[in-house]
Scaffold this active site. Sequence first.
Site, PDB file in Angstrom:
ATOM      1  CG  HIS A   1      -1.962   0.972   1.313  1.00 43.97           C
ATOM      2  ND1 HIS A   1      -1.726   2.297   1.621  1.00 43.97           N
ATOM      3  CD2 HIS A   1      -3.308   0.859   1.127  1.00 43.97           C
ATOM      4  CE1 HIS A   1      -2.879   2.950   1.617  1.00 43.97           C
ATOM      5  NE2 HIS A   1      -3.849   2.107   1.318  1.00 43.97           N
TER       6      HIS A   1
ATOM      7  CG  ASP B   1      -0.112  -2.355   6.071  1.00 44.39           C
ATOM      8  OD1 ASP B   1      -1.033  -2.407   6.907  1.00 44.39           O
ATOM      9  OD2 ASP B   1      -0.274  -1.891   4.921  1.00 44.39           O
TER      10      ASP B   1
ATOM     11  CD  GLN C   1      -7.330  -4.791   4.057  1.00 38.71           C
ATOM     12  OE1 GLN C   1      -8.337  -5.445   4.334  1.00 38.71           O
ATOM     13  NE2 GLN C   1      -7.397  -3.504   3.757  1.00 38.71           N
TER      14      GLN C   1
ATOM     15  CE  LYS D   1      -7.984  -0.094   5.903  1.00 39.41           C
ATOM     16  NZ  LYS D   1      -8.309   0.170   4.508  1.00 39.41           N
TER      17      LYS D   1
ATOM     18  CB  CYS E   1      -3.750   3.237  -1.705  1.00 35.48           C
ATOM     19  SG  CYS E   1      -4.934   4.571  -1.452  1.00 35.48           S
TER      20      CYS E   1
END
Length: 404
Positions: A117, A194, A197, A220, A362
């Site tokens: 991302h 990261d 998700q 999220k 993104c």
Amino acid sequence: MSTATLTLKDQFPGLAGNWHYLDTAATAQKPQVVIDATVNALGRDYATVHRGVYARSAEMTLAFEAARRTTAKFIGAQEDEIVFTRGATEAINLVAQTWGLTNLKAGDRILLSVLEHHANIVPWQLLAERTGVAIDVCPLTEDGRIDLDAAQAMLTPAHKLVALAHVSNVLGSVLDVARAARLAHDVGAKLLVDGCQATPRLALDMKALDCDFYAFSAHKLYGPTGVGVLWAKKDILDAMPPWHGGGAMIDRVTFEKTTYAPAPQRFEAGTPMIVEALGMAAAIDWLDEVGLDRAQAHERDLTATLRRELSARNDVTLFGPEDGLGIVSFALDGVHPHDLGTILDEEGADGSRVAIRAGHHCAQPLMDHLGVSATARASFGLYSDESDIEALLKGIERTRRIFG
């Protein structure tokens, strides 16, 4: 009301009506318990934290720090390793502008991957402009996973940081974080993950993963926007300098010298995101009650079903691995994803509307790698079901008829 009393979809006011929401990877809808928690925090229970000596302020301070403990437990961490930020983007920037500026210099290298991302690319590019560090890019396997064999061959003692996504926001591919950590540590590098998700879909244990930094956003995770988390190993966090100055992050201020509070307060200047943190804790409690094992199994089943239905068409290109988690990116031949997204949002004959994401997500370097400018992306949450897939497939058929 407990999650056993209502169906999951009934707990989400934002899903009322014949609306099929397939954009959870962008932001999740909020269950009523989270909405109630934020309303109460903003209204009935509201007061500042860490400052007032009156009872309500003390109670809100206890609730705010309890939210930190809830968050820490959720990811298998200690509460003094949890820094509240405005989101994963700010968390990654915090690492770049504190740990990065302190520890990296010209000649050092950072390893990213093709599927990152922008929030895990641009902060490192800004850091590179200031320090002269170099950025390397790990390729993907043929089915769209970060190629850790290639990463192993690329890593050298010059690499001081590896920064990778736990779950791709475009492809749904899942990183073997523990192996990535071993590879990074073998050359003396730190690993930043990261986790945006992954956090709503995978049970996490920071000790088992053995990464050095982990970042995620509450929105999220069925929580509110405006709050997220940076987790870091305690010794690393303690050695990092502050990056914002102001109230709450200090020990003692004089015009001659200021000393700073210990981590994590050192990184939380100003009045914090009180309401949002309590909303995030409510979302975590809700997700714990539903069960992350249930979340993962449910989204894997829906992902497999949609991929099977789309692969049966001769006018659809699918991206990413067969076992992607909760996310399906695809292209409909001869139809731009933006056109598909627009038509899906128009009311169908049965009154239904479908919301997907259409664009570069993104992740423009990944789009370049895939050879497209954009994809259509359907992404699932715990509230998703077979009716959402059925509505999407009907919408694709309607789009095909329009375009011929």
